[in-house]
Design an enzyme around this catalytic site. Structure first.
Site, PDB file in Angstrom:
ATOM      1  N   TRP A 127       0.864  -1.187   0.000  1.00 31.69           N
ATOM      2  CA  TRP A 127       0.000   0.000   0.000  1.00 31.69           C
ATOM      3  C   TRP A 127       0.900   1.236   0.000  1.00 31.69           C
ATOM      4  O   TRP A 127       1.788   1.362   0.857  1.00 31.69           O
ATOM      5  CB  TRP A 127      -0.883  -0.047   1.244  1.00 31.69           C
ATOM      6  CG  TRP A 127      -1.805   1.107   1.442  1.00 31.69           C
ATOM      7  CD1 TRP A 127      -2.654   1.653   0.538  1.00 31.69           C
ATOM      8  CD2 TRP A 127      -1.983   1.845   2.662  1.00 31.69           C
ATOM      9  NE1 TRP A 127      -3.362   2.681   1.107  1.00 31.69           N
ATOM     10  CE2 TRP A 127      -2.959   2.825   2.406  1.00 31.69           C
ATOM     11  CE3 TRP A 127      -1.409   1.769   3.927  1.00 31.69           C
ATOM     12  CZ2 TRP A 127      -3.372   3.727   3.376  1.00 31.69           C
ATOM     13  CZ3 TRP A 127      -1.823   2.654   4.894  1.00 31.69           C
ATOM     14  CH2 TRP A 127      -2.805   3.626   4.625  1.00 31.69           C
ATOM     15  N   ASP A 207      -0.813  -5.218   9.620  1.00 33.79           N
ATOM     16  CA  ASP A 207      -1.836  -4.282   9.149  1.00 33.79           C
ATOM     17  C   ASP A 207      -3.008  -5.094   8.596  1.00 33.79           C
ATOM     18  O   ASP A 207      -2.878  -5.777   7.575  1.00 33.79           O
ATOM     19  CB  ASP A 207      -1.243  -3.372   8.067  1.00 33.79           C
ATOM     20  CG  ASP A 207      -2.227  -2.291   7.616  1.00 33.79           C
ATOM     21  OD1 ASP A 207      -3.323  -2.194   8.201  1.00 33.79           O
ATOM     22  OD2 ASP A 207      -1.894  -1.548   6.669  1.00 33.79           O
ATOM     23  N   LYS A 242     -13.344  -0.570   5.237  1.00 34.68           N
ATOM     24  CA  LYS A 242     -13.818  -1.426   4.146  1.00 34.68           C
ATOM     25  C   LYS A 242     -14.910  -2.374   4.614  1.00 34.68           C
ATOM     26  O   LYS A 242     -15.954  -2.486   3.974  1.00 34.68           O
ATOM     27  CB  LYS A 242     -12.642  -2.229   3.571  1.00 34.68           C
ATOM     28  CG  LYS A 242     -11.454  -1.398   3.099  1.00 34.68           C
ATOM     29  CD  LYS A 242     -11.810  -0.444   1.992  1.00 34.68           C
ATOM     30  CE  LYS A 242     -10.576   0.182   1.346  1.00 34.68           C
ATOM     31  NZ  LYS A 242      -9.742   0.979   2.279  1.00 34.68           N
TER      32      LYS A 242
END
Length: 397
Positions: A127, A207, A242
């Site tokens: 990311w 993460d 999300k």
């Protein structure tokens, strides 16, 4: 004084959004922005969230400050879903609310640096904000290849990175649904990673931003749980943006696993101080809505049903892509077994530009695509375009 600032390059994704908005073609396809979309192309507010928000409107009596740790009811309600039945692992885990998963990652890295971490090993591609945060706090980042050319996880690379690490070093891992590749570690890979971390003493930072979008709520964190069961210490960054559709409300959490109550208390007090200096207190509304959902069995079921619908739609898209096999020079088959919102296609920047200009297909220059931007109505157009743009040149006959 301001003249001393360096000019920053414009964000490529924001530029892509503007280009897409300016395109008048009715059959254009947006595979760039990292949000979930339905088969109709919408990014809806979950029904569970709407119902929880209405409950807040009806029942919330104050918007007074909560403190830098945020809504602890939210933080604690999430823990069984992340860590399992023994959510605190015998009192070894404590957490706090953060502004989205980004805030959690930032806090994790800043606290690790304060504790003495000098170097962070990270699989690439990753990311983009991971590298930006690492660079901003001036920590050294050591990359290793996350994925193989065939679309599988390069477990040898992560194990080599862990086993070659020195003291005061860490490793950043994606909990599930890797962004941007969609390539996850298997349960066997996670077991080997956990053993290697214990052997070397490297500090793990995990993460977890797409929990529930891969195989399921328990399945997606099984690997992470196996690591946490072995290691003495770890940081976990978590996002609800999300899996609850709370993008703009910035709903996240940061958790500390420590080997002993005194160490845990000290680490948590330092995390509180860093949070206080960074954002003072996190935004409450989204976290409060999630808390209400997770405390109500009916709303929890509504949320889980909506999450299942998301996961199954993306699996349907991935299955169709995987069945397409070789298209031009791109093998679509690995996309069928990858998980989450994203995958990366082996295409050049020139081919990405041609897809945009000739076919109205918008994607990142890296080849990353948002799977949820594809629908049963546009996926054939996408597959045909990939075949045309990446296929061998003809001689004109």
């Amino acid at each position: 004084m301001l003249q001393r600032l360096d000019q920053q390059s414009p964000d490529a994704l924001l530029a892509l959004i503007k280009l897409y908005a300016a395109d008048n073609r009715s059959d254009k396809i947006d595979l760039g922005v990292g949000v979930y979309r339905t088969d109709e192309g919408d990014t809806p507010v979950f029904d569970a969230i709407k119902r929880a928000e209405q409950q807040l409107v009806d029942e919330q009596t104050s918007k007074s400050y909560l403190g830098p740790e945020g809504d602890m009811g939210f933080v604690n309600a999430l823990m069984p879903y992340i860590f399992g039945e023994d959510a605190t692992m015998g009192g070894r885990i404590a957490g706090m609310q953060t502004p989205g998963g980004t805030g959690a990652v930032r806090l994790a890295l800043a606290l690790a640096q304060k504790a003495g971490m000098t170097k962070l090993h990270m699989g690439t591609p990753s990311w983009p904000n991971h590298a930006q945060i690492i660079n901003d706090i001036a920590m050294e980042m050591v990359p290793f290849d996350h994925a193989n050319a065939d679309g599988t996880a390069n477990v040898d690379a992560v194990l080599a990175a862990i086993r070659g690490a020195g003291p005061n070093e860490g490793v950043l891992l994606h909990g599930c649904c890797h962004n941007p590749t969609g390539v996850d570690y298997s349960d066997e890979d996670w077991a080997a990673i956990g053993d290697a971390i214990v052997e070397t003493g490297i500090f793990p930072i995990i993460d977890t931003a797409y929990h529930g979008l891969g195989h399921g709520l328990d399945e997606d964190v099984a690997g992470m749980r196996s690591v946490l069961a072995k290691v003495p210490e770890a940081f976990i960054a978590y996002s609800c943006d999300k899996n609850f559709g709370m993008y703009r409300d910035r709903v996240g959490a940061f958790y500390i696993l420590a080997n002993g109550q005194e160490t845990l208390d000290t680490a948590f007090s330092n995390a509180n101080a860093l949070a206080r200096a960074s954002w003072s207190m996190p935004p409450d509304h989204g976290a409060a809505a999630v808390r209400l959902i997770l405390r109500d069995a009916e709303l929890t079921q509504v949320w889980q049903d909506e999450l299942t619908d998301m996961r199954e739609r993306m699996a349907q898209v991935r299955a169709k892509l995987g069945e397409a096999g070789m298209q031009g020079s791109v093998d679509m088959a690995p996309l069928g077994s990858q998980k989450g919102l994203f995958s990366v296609l082996p295409v050049s920047k020139e081919q990405v530009a041609q897809l945009r200009e000739d076919h109205g297909i918008y994607m990142a220059g890296s080849g990353r695509i948002n799977i949820a931007g594809l629908t049963m109505g546009n996926i054939d157009k996408f597959i045909d375009a990939i075949a045309e743009v990446t296929g061998p040149e003809t001689d004109g006959e």
